[in-house]
Design a protein around this motif. Structure first.
Motif, short mmCIF file in Angstrom:
data_model
loop_
_atom_site.label_atom_id
_atom_site.label_comp_id
_atom_site.label_asym_id
_atom_site.label_seq_id
_atom_site.Cartn_x
_atom_site.Cartn_y
_atom_site.Cartn_z
N ILE A 45 -8.23 9.07 5.63
CA ILE A 45 -7.76 8.09 4.65
C ILE A 45 -7.23 8.84 3.42
N LYS A 46 -6.02 8.52 3.04
CA LYS A 46 -5.44 9.20 1.89
C LYS A 46 -4.45 8.27 1.19
N LYS A 47 -4.61 8.15 -0.11
CA LYS A 47 -3.75 7.27 -0.91
C LYS A 47 -2.33 7.80 -0.94
N ARG A 48 -1.36 6.88 -0.90
CA ARG A 48 0.05 7.24 -0.99
C ARG A 48 0.47 7.35 -2.46
N ASN A 94 -0.60 0.60 -0.69
CA ASN A 94 -1.42 1.32 0.28
C ASN A 94 -2.43 2.25 -0.41
N LYS A 95 -3.43 1.64 -1.04
CA LYS A 95 -4.44 2.43 -1.76
C LYS A 95 -5.41 3.10 -0.78
N THR A 96 -5.61 2.45 0.35
CA THR A 96 -6.45 3.05 1.41
C THR A 96 -5.61 3.14 2.67
N TYR A 97 -4.90 4.22 2.79
CA TYR A 97 -3.94 4.39 3.89
C TYR A 97 -4.46 5.43 4.88
N GLU A 98 -4.51 5.03 6.14
CA GLU A 98 -4.92 5.95 7.19
C GLU A 98 -3.70 6.72 7.69
#
Length: 267
Positions: A2-5, A82-86
C-alpha cells in the motif's frame, strides 16, 4: 504493498504525456484512452487534410491544450483520492520509463514523417522572393497529399543545387509547355498567363522583363518567385522534376502581421 499516490508526480507525468499520470494514479484504462485520443485525433485530422489549413492547425493546438489541462487536473484529483492505493505490477519505475519511451518513438515517427503519414508540413518563410504573397516570418501550412500540380500553385520544393535547402516559388508552366517572358509578362504557350502576373515594382531588372521561350520537359515544372528581381528560380537553374516538389502551400497560419494570419494562398 500500500502506497499513497503523490499529486505532484501525477502532474509531472501528465505534462510528459496525457494518460501517463493516470497510469501512475491507478486508472490504466483512462490513461490508455487519453493516449489514444491524442494521437487518434492528430492522425484523423491529418488524413482528412485539415492540418494543411490554418483552421485545422488552430483546432489541433486548442484541442491539445484542453487535453493536457484536463489530463493534469484529472490525474491530480485521482492521486489525491487514492490515499490508500495498492500498487499494481505496472506501478514500477521501469514500466513508466518503457511507456514514456514508446510515447517518444510514436511522437518522433509522426513528427518526422508527418508529410507522408499525415499529409501536411509546417514551415517558416525565411526570405522574401515570394513577396508580397509570402513574407519573411510567415508560418505556412503545406498540403503534401495533393499530387496534382497546376499553374499558379505556390509550392515548397528541394533546391536543385542543394537538396537540403527548401525553396518556395510559384509554378508558371508544366511539362511540355512553352514559357517565355515578354515585357515583364509571363507568356505560356504564346498567350499571357495572368495567374503569373506580378506588379511592375517587382519586375524591373532585364532578366525579369525578358526571357527567351523555353520548353519545359515532361514531368517537370517551371517556377518563378513573385518578386522576380529577387528570386533564384527556374530562369537560372532550369525546370524542376515534379518529384522534388514537397507540397502545395495552402495557408498562412501565423504571421508577424495580424492581418495576414489565416490568409489562403490562391493561384
Amino acid at each position: 504493498m500500500i502506497k499513497k499516490r503523490k499529486p505532484i508526480v501525477a502532474l509531472v507525468l501528465s505534462i510528459l504525456s496525457p494518460g501517463l499520470g493516470h497510469v501512475y494514479a491507478g486508472n490504466v484504462k483512462k490513461g490508455l484512452l487519453l493516449f489514444l485520443l491524442q494521437y487518434g485525433v492528430l492522425f484523423l485530422l491529418g488524413k482528412l487534410g485539415l492540418l494543411s489549413t490554418a483552421y485545422g492547425i488552430w483546432f489541433l493546438i486548442l484541442f491539445l491544450a484542453c487535453l493536457y489541462l484536463y489530463a493534469m487536473f484529472s490525474a491530480v484529483r485521482l492521486a489525491l483520492a487514492n490515499k490508500t492505493y495498492e500498487l499494481k505490477p505496472y506501478n514500477r519505475w521501469y514500466w513508466y520509463l518503457a511507456i514514456f519511451a514508446l510515447i517518444l518513438v510514436v511522437s518522433q515517427t509522426l513528427i518526422s514523417s508527418r508529410g507522408s503519414m499525415l499529409g501536411f508540413e509546417l514551415y517558416q518563410v525565411p526570405s522574401n522572393p515570394m513577396k508580397p504573397t509570402l513574407q519573411p516570418g510567415d508560418y505556412i501550412a503545406v498540403d503534401t497529399q495533393d499530387q496534382s500540380l497546376n499553374i499558379g500553385d505556390v509550392v515548397v520544393f528541394r533546391y536543385p543545387n542543394n537538396r537540403q535547402v527548401l525553396f518556395t516559388q510559384r509554378i508558371v508552366a508544366l511539362g511540355n509547355d512553352k514559357v517565355a517572358i515578354k515585357d515583364g509578362q509571363v507568356m505560356l504557350n504564346g498567350e499571357p498567363e495572368l495567374i503569373a502576373s506580378v506588379d511592375e515594382s517587382f519586375r524591373c531588372s532585364d532578366v525579369s522583363i525578358s526571357m527567351p521561350e523555353r520548353v519545359v520537359p515532361e514531368g517537370q515544372v517551371f517556377l518563378l518567385g513573385d518578386w522576380r528581381d529577387n528570386s533564384n528560380d527556374s530562369r537560372y537553374w532550369g525546370a524542376l522534376p515534379e518529384s522534388d516538389v514537397i507540397g502545395i502551400v495552402t495557408y498562412i497560419w501565423l504571421s508577424k502581421e495580424f492581418s495576414r494570419i489565416g490568409n489562403k494562398i490562391k493561384r
